[in-house]
Design a protein around this motif. Structure first.
Motif, PDB file in Angstrom:
ATOM      1  N   GLN A 169       0.818  -1.206   0.000  1.00 15.58           N
ATOM      2  CA  GLN A 169       0.000   0.000   0.000  1.00 15.58           C
ATOM      3  C   GLN A 169       0.859   1.266   0.000  1.00 15.58           C
ATOM      4  N   LEU A 170       2.096   1.146   0.482  1.00 12.80           N
ATOM      5  CA  LEU A 170       3.000   2.302   0.532  1.00 12.80           C
ATOM      6  C   LEU A 170       3.996   2.314  -0.619  1.00 12.80           C
ATOM      7  N   ASP A 171       4.035   1.244  -1.361  1.00 12.89           N
ATOM      8  CA  ASP A 171       4.999   1.134  -2.454  1.00 12.89           C
ATOM      9  C   ASP A 171       4.463   1.880  -3.690  1.00 12.89           C
ATOM     10  N   VAL A 172       4.689   3.183  -3.731  1.00 13.86           N
ATOM     11  CA  VAL A 172       4.110   4.008  -4.792  1.00 13.86           C
ATOM     12  C   VAL A 172       4.683   3.681  -6.170  1.00 13.86           C
ATOM     13  N   ASN A 173       5.934   3.226  -6.204  1.00  9.31           N
ATOM     14  CA  ASN A 173       6.574   2.895  -7.482  1.00  9.31           C
ATOM     15  C   ASN A 173       6.453   1.422  -7.846  1.00  9.31           C
ATOM     16  N   ASP A 174       5.854   0.631  -6.955  1.00  7.22           N
ATOM     17  CA  ASP A 174       5.658  -0.805  -7.183  1.00  7.22           C
ATOM     18  C   ASP A 174       6.978  -1.490  -7.558  1.00  7.22           C
ATOM     19  N   ASN A 175       8.030  -1.166  -6.795  1.00  9.23           N
ATOM     20  CA  ASN A 175       9.340  -1.777  -7.065  1.00  9.23           C
ATOM     21  C   ASN A 175       9.876  -2.597  -5.904  1.00  9.23           C
ATOM     22  N   GLY A 176       9.012  -2.865  -4.910  1.00  7.98           N
ATOM     23  CA  GLY A 176       9.412  -3.726  -3.794  1.00  7.98           C
ATOM     24  C   GLY A 176      10.145  -3.018  -2.685  1.00  7.98           C
ATOM     25  N   SER A 177      10.148  -1.686  -2.679  1.00  4.27           N
ATOM     26  CA  SER A 177      10.850  -0.955  -1.622  1.00  4.27           C
ATOM     27  C   SER A 177      10.056   0.274  -1.196  1.00  4.27           C
ATOM     28  N   ILE A 178      10.361   0.753   0.036  1.00  5.30           N
ATOM     29  CA  ILE A 178       9.675   1.914   0.609  1.00  5.30           C
ATOM     30  C   ILE A 178      10.735   2.848   1.184  1.00  5.30           C
ATOM     31  N   LEU A 179      10.591   4.140   0.955  1.00  6.71           N
ATOM     32  CA  LEU A 179      11.510   5.114   1.535  1.00  6.71           C
ATOM     33  C   LEU A 179      11.437   5.051   3.059  1.00  6.71           C
ATOM     34  N   HIS A 180      12.590   5.205   3.710  1.00  7.07           N
ATOM     35  CA  HIS A 180      12.631   5.151   5.175  1.00  7.07           C
ATOM     36  C   HIS A 180      11.720   6.208   5.795  1.00  7.07           C
ATOM     37  N   THR A 181      11.645   7.373   5.185  1.00  5.55           N
ATOM     38  CA  THR A 181      10.794   8.447   5.732  1.00  5.55           C
ATOM     39  C   THR A 181       9.327   8.041   5.712  1.00  5.55           C
ATOM     40  N   ASP A 182       8.878   7.394   4.620  1.00  4.81           N
ATOM     41  CA  ASP A 182       7.489   6.940   4.534  1.00  4.81           C
ATOM     42  C   ASP A 182       7.223   5.806   5.513  1.00  4.81           C
ATOM     43  N   LEU A 183       8.190   4.905   5.639  1.00 11.67           N
ATOM     44  CA  LEU A 183       8.035   3.773   6.547  1.00 11.67           C
ATOM     45  C   LEU A 183       7.922   4.260   7.983  1.00 11.67           C
ATOM     46  N   TYR A 184       8.745   5.245   8.323  1.00 10.78           N
ATOM     47  CA  TYR A 184       8.729   5.767   9.686  1.00 10.78           C
ATOM     48  C   TYR A 184       7.376   6.400  10.013  1.00 10.78           C
ATOM     49  N   LYS A 185       6.847   7.200   9.065  1.00 16.91           N
ATOM     50  CA  LYS A 185       5.546   7.834   9.288  1.00 16.91           C
ATOM     51  C   LYS A 185       4.456   6.788   9.475  1.00 16.91           C
ATOM     52  N   LEU A 186       4.493   5.743   8.662  1.00 17.47           N
ATOM     53  CA  LEU A 186       3.460   4.711   8.725  1.00 17.47           C
ATOM     54  C   LEU A 186       3.476   3.979  10.052  1.00 17.47           C
ATOM     55  N   LEU A 187       4.653   3.541  10.453  1.00 11.86           N
ATOM     56  CA  LEU A 187       4.739   2.667  11.627  1.00 11.86           C
ATOM     57  C   LEU A 187       4.601   3.404  12.946  1.00 11.86           C
ATOM     58  N   THR A 188       4.820   4.702  12.956  1.00 15.53           N
ATOM     59  CA  THR A 188       4.707   5.442  14.218  1.00 15.53           C
ATOM     60  C   THR A 188       3.436   6.261  14.322  1.00 15.53           C
ATOM     61  N   LYS A 189       2.673   6.394  13.231  1.00 17.44           N
ATOM     62  CA  LYS A 189       1.502   7.261  13.240  1.00 17.44           C
ATOM     63  C   LYS A 189       0.185   6.530  13.048  1.00 17.44           C
ATOM     64  N   LYS A 190       0.203   5.338  12.421  1.00 16.18           N
ATOM     65  CA  LYS A 190      -1.051   4.668  12.079  1.00 16.18           C
ATOM     66  C   LYS A 190      -1.099   3.262  12.649  1.00 16.18           C
ATOM     67  N   GLY A 191      -2.343   2.763  12.736  1.00 18.38           N
ATOM     68  CA  GLY A 191      -2.555   1.376  13.160  1.00 18.38           C
ATOM     69  C   GLY A 191      -2.005   1.134  14.551  1.00 18.38           C
ATOM     70  N   GLU A 192      -1.364  -0.015  14.744  1.00 24.83           N
ATOM     71  CA  GLU A 192      -0.745  -0.323  16.031  1.00 24.83           C
ATOM     72  C   GLU A 192       0.618   0.353  16.069  1.00 24.83           C
ATOM     73  N   LYS A 193       0.641   1.574  16.606  1.00 30.09           N
ATOM     74  CA  LYS A 193       1.822   2.428  16.514  1.00 30.09           C
ATOM     75  C   LYS A 193       3.025   1.787  17.190  1.00 30.09           C
ATOM     76  N   MET A 194       4.179   1.885  16.532  1.00 28.90           N
ATOM     77  CA  MET A 194       5.420   1.348  17.065  1.00 28.90           C
ATOM     78  C   MET A 194       6.257   2.479  17.648  1.00 28.90           C
ATOM     79  N   THR A 195       7.187   2.130  18.540  1.00 31.88           N
ATOM     80  CA  THR A 195       8.075   3.136  19.124  1.00 31.88           C
ATOM     81  C   THR A 195       9.209   3.445  18.151  1.00 31.88           C
ATOM     82  N   ARG A 196       9.919   4.545  18.425  1.00 31.20           N
ATOM     83  CA  ARG A 196      11.067   4.919  17.586  1.00 31.20           C
ATOM     84  C   ARG A 196      12.113   3.801  17.590  1.00 31.20           C
ATOM     85  N   GLU A 197      12.326   3.207  18.774  1.00 28.10           N
ATOM     86  CA  GLU A 197      13.335   2.159  18.883  1.00 28.10           C
ATOM     87  C   GLU A 197      12.961   0.950  18.023  1.00 28.10           C
TER      88      GLU A 197
END
Length: 629
Positions: free
Chosen positions: A113-141
């Motif tokens: 859902q985050l792979d905008v270029n459909d190339n099997g990878s996600i920018l670290h900045t996008d990954l960080y926003k997703l995992l710390t802001k949405k759903g079951e939020k994860m910690t920075r660590e």
């Protein structure tokens, strides 16, 4: 999206490793046996005995990892709260049932859902926003630990395809190693675990015909008590019982249809108040509900009832909560909230309504709702098709679907506790606490009144609808946050109310108008546990463990269910093995035929509630309680 194993994937979706064991080459294991074998192996990797308790978050995290899970901190905090002192093996099994392993397909779908270029990878900045802001939020660590994995990160990008392979391989290897350790250690394999015991790999259990409890002879009872489950020959060697007692209760078909609850003749002249509430089923199987204060101004005859709340369900949709049992415990407040005296509970029944009639003096009373949990259970059958919550018209404007609006209307009915068709700040905050864990303060409520339809400073039904539409618009039509709300309120993906039971309380008094106010929404334990224990000790059938006069089992039969309570008057903790396997047409709140409970020194605990599986048929409760040495 969360990459912790909280998905709906079936436990059996994990690769079964039992095919490698000597036992499984001879005997085909059931899915349930595989599940408990995995639980057993994981637990013994961390602890020396099944009777050892988990006493820290770190131990819980380690045990879950050995069971092939990778829990986030939020998952750990869900099961280890500030009130948690310990968890036993049975608790661990319940957690594993809830926190099912994530499948590779689910992981890939979430990341794509985050792979905008459909190339099997996600920018670290996008990954960080997703995992710390949405759903079951994860910690920075936790996020940094993922980003720092050398094998799956390069040039500021996260290779989620490699990560998914690594994730699944690590989980499978962890579980495989754990099972291999159990297989080579015969002492560990013979350990007892709560409700289940691993049998000898040398031979299969010998099937034994199920006897009727009505014709069991005394000698048979002694033999049964010594061996535990007669259908598993390995139990005789795996368990050592010091002593046992048994109870047999036969209940007739439709025994609860005898109408004993009768309205007072002059009730139409009495003054009446009403309040609604709800039982909510938590992820760990615990039940929470509203609790109330009632004020009686002068001595009066009082008639109190509780029953499931009828909602306008769509045709063809089930209404499982209407069959859930409800009850009220009436406690008198003496000087302080901490000093509550149990007076009565709603023992009489007329169909789905439970009630009590009697005289109450002036004062403050607590009404504590209760349900056995026999029929309010976690949904087992998965929902294959997800209901649509929002849609866009030809102009691109966002709307709520008809089905979702109907569900929101029902939710409004449930949270409108006083039934006046409006939501006060107090009522809305019960909803907010349930769905988000936070309260709405006066300033935020003022903003809400400015932007949504209100009447007399309270939110209307239309205002509540518009509030949810605004939330959908804020997420650009993404329904995930709306689903969080629906799941919190007990709805499944098909918008069926399966894990909650709304109820309504009616109070009548002949001399004054009663007052009732919801003051808490908390676990059905603590004060309620004390009230149930006290009522069962006062009215139940007591049996003392032979040779252990300080251990007493109480069984109390009502028209609709049976409650068992264990009292331990000794200065040492005791472990009681409970066997319901010879009961017929019964279901208990634990969902297990055999289990073990630990009773603290000088304490009393509710052991189980039991009800008929089918009320239209005779049901027989036959239970053996054995003291484990």
């Amino acid at each position: 999206m969360a990459i912790s194993p909280g998905s709906d994937a079936a436990f059996s979706g994990q690769k079964p490793t039992h095919s490698e064991s000597p036992r499984s080459k001879k005997f085909l294991l059931t899915e349930e046996e595989i599940f408990y074998m995995n639980c057993r192996a994981a637990y013994l990797t961390v602890f020396k005995s099944s009777l050892d308790n988990i006493i820290s978050k770190d131990q819980l995290y380690l045990a879950l990892q050995h069971a092939g899970r990778n829990p986030s901190q939020k998952t750990i905090n869900k099961y280890w709260t500030s009130q948690t002192a310990k968890l036993n093996f049975d608790d661990f099994c319940i957690i594993l049932r809830k926190e099912k392993p994530t499948s590779k397909a689910e992981l890939l779908k979430s990341f794509k859902q985050l792979d905008v270029n459909d190339n099997g990878s996600i920018l670290h900045t996008d990954l960080y926003k997703l995992l710390t802001k949405k759903g079951e939020k994860m910690t920075r660590e936790e996020v940094n630990a993922i980003i720092n994995l050398a094998d799956v990160n390069a040039d500021g990008k996260f290779d989620y395809i490699k990560f998914c392979k690594l994730y699944m391989a690590t989980n499978e290897q962890c579980l495989k190693t754990t099972l291999e350790k159990l297989e080579v250690d015969s002492k560990l394999r013979r350990q007892q675990f709560g409700s289940h015991v691993e049998g000898s790999p040398e031979r299969a259990p010998s099937p034994v015909a199920k006897a009727s409890p009505r014709i069991i002879r005394k000698a048979d009872q002694e033999s049964f008590s010594n061996k535990g489950d007669t259908r598993n020959s390995s139990l005789a060697t795996a368990r050592q019982f010091k002593t046992s007692v048994s109870f047999t209760v036969t209940m007739g078909a439709d025994s609860n249809q005898n109408s004993k609850l009768i309205e007072p003749h002059s009730i139409k002249e009495w003054q009446c108040v009403q309040s609604k509430g709800c039982f909510f089923l938590e992820e760990d199987g615990e039940i929470i509900s509203h609790q109330y204060k009632m004020q009686i101004a002068q001595r009066s005859l009082v008639y109190i009832t509780i029953k499931p709340l009828s909602l306008s369900q769509a045709e063809g949709k089930p209404s499982p909560w209407l069959s859930v049992d409800t009850a009220l415990y009436i406690l008198k407040e003496n000087e302080s909230q901490a000093n509550l005296q149990l007076l009565y509970f709603t023992e009489l029944r007329n169909r789905e309504t439970f009630g009590w009639t009697g005289e109450l003096g002036p004062g403050i009373y607590w009404l504590v709702p209760s349900t056995t949990g026999c029929r309010l259970r976690k949904e087992v059958k998965p929902v294959t098709e997800e209901a649509q919550l929002v849609y866009r018209d030809e102009t691109g404007e966002l709307f709520l679907t008809k089905e979702f609006r109907s569900t929101l209307s029902d939710i409004f009915e449930v949270i409108d506790l006083d039934g006046n068709g409006l939501l006060s700040l107090e009522e809305y905050n019960f909803f907010e606490l349930r769905t988000s864990g936070e309260k709405c303060d006066e300033d935020a409520w003022a903003v809400c009144r400015e932007n949504f339809d209100t009447k007399k400073n309270e939110l209307t039904r239309q205002g509540f609808m518009d509030l949810n539409l605004m939330e959908a618009n804020d997420r650009e039509g993404d329904p995930r946050d709306l689903w969080v709300t629906l799941h919190s309120m007990g709805y499944n993906k098909a918008l069926e109310l399966t894990e909650a039971c709304p109820f309504v309380i009616d109070i009548y008094a002949d001399k004054c108008k009663p007052r009732i106010k919801a003051v808490h929404m908390e676990a059905c334990s603590g004060q309620l546990e004390k009230a149930i224990c006290k009522s069962v000790l006062n009215k139940g059938n007591a049996k003392v463990m032979d040779g252990y006069e300080n251990i007493i089992i109480y069984t109390y039969k009502r028209d609709t269910w049976i409650t068992a309570v264990i009292e331990n008057k000794s200065d040492d903790k005791v472990i009681i093995h409970v066997n319901n396997e010879l009961s017929e047409n019964c279901v208990n709140n634990r969902g297990l035929g055999i289990f073990a409970v630990e009773v603290a020194p000088n304490s009393t605990m509710v052991c189980q509630h039991v009800m008929a599986l089918n009320e239209r048929q005779e049901w027989i409760y036959y239970c053996v309680y054995s003291l484990i040495s």
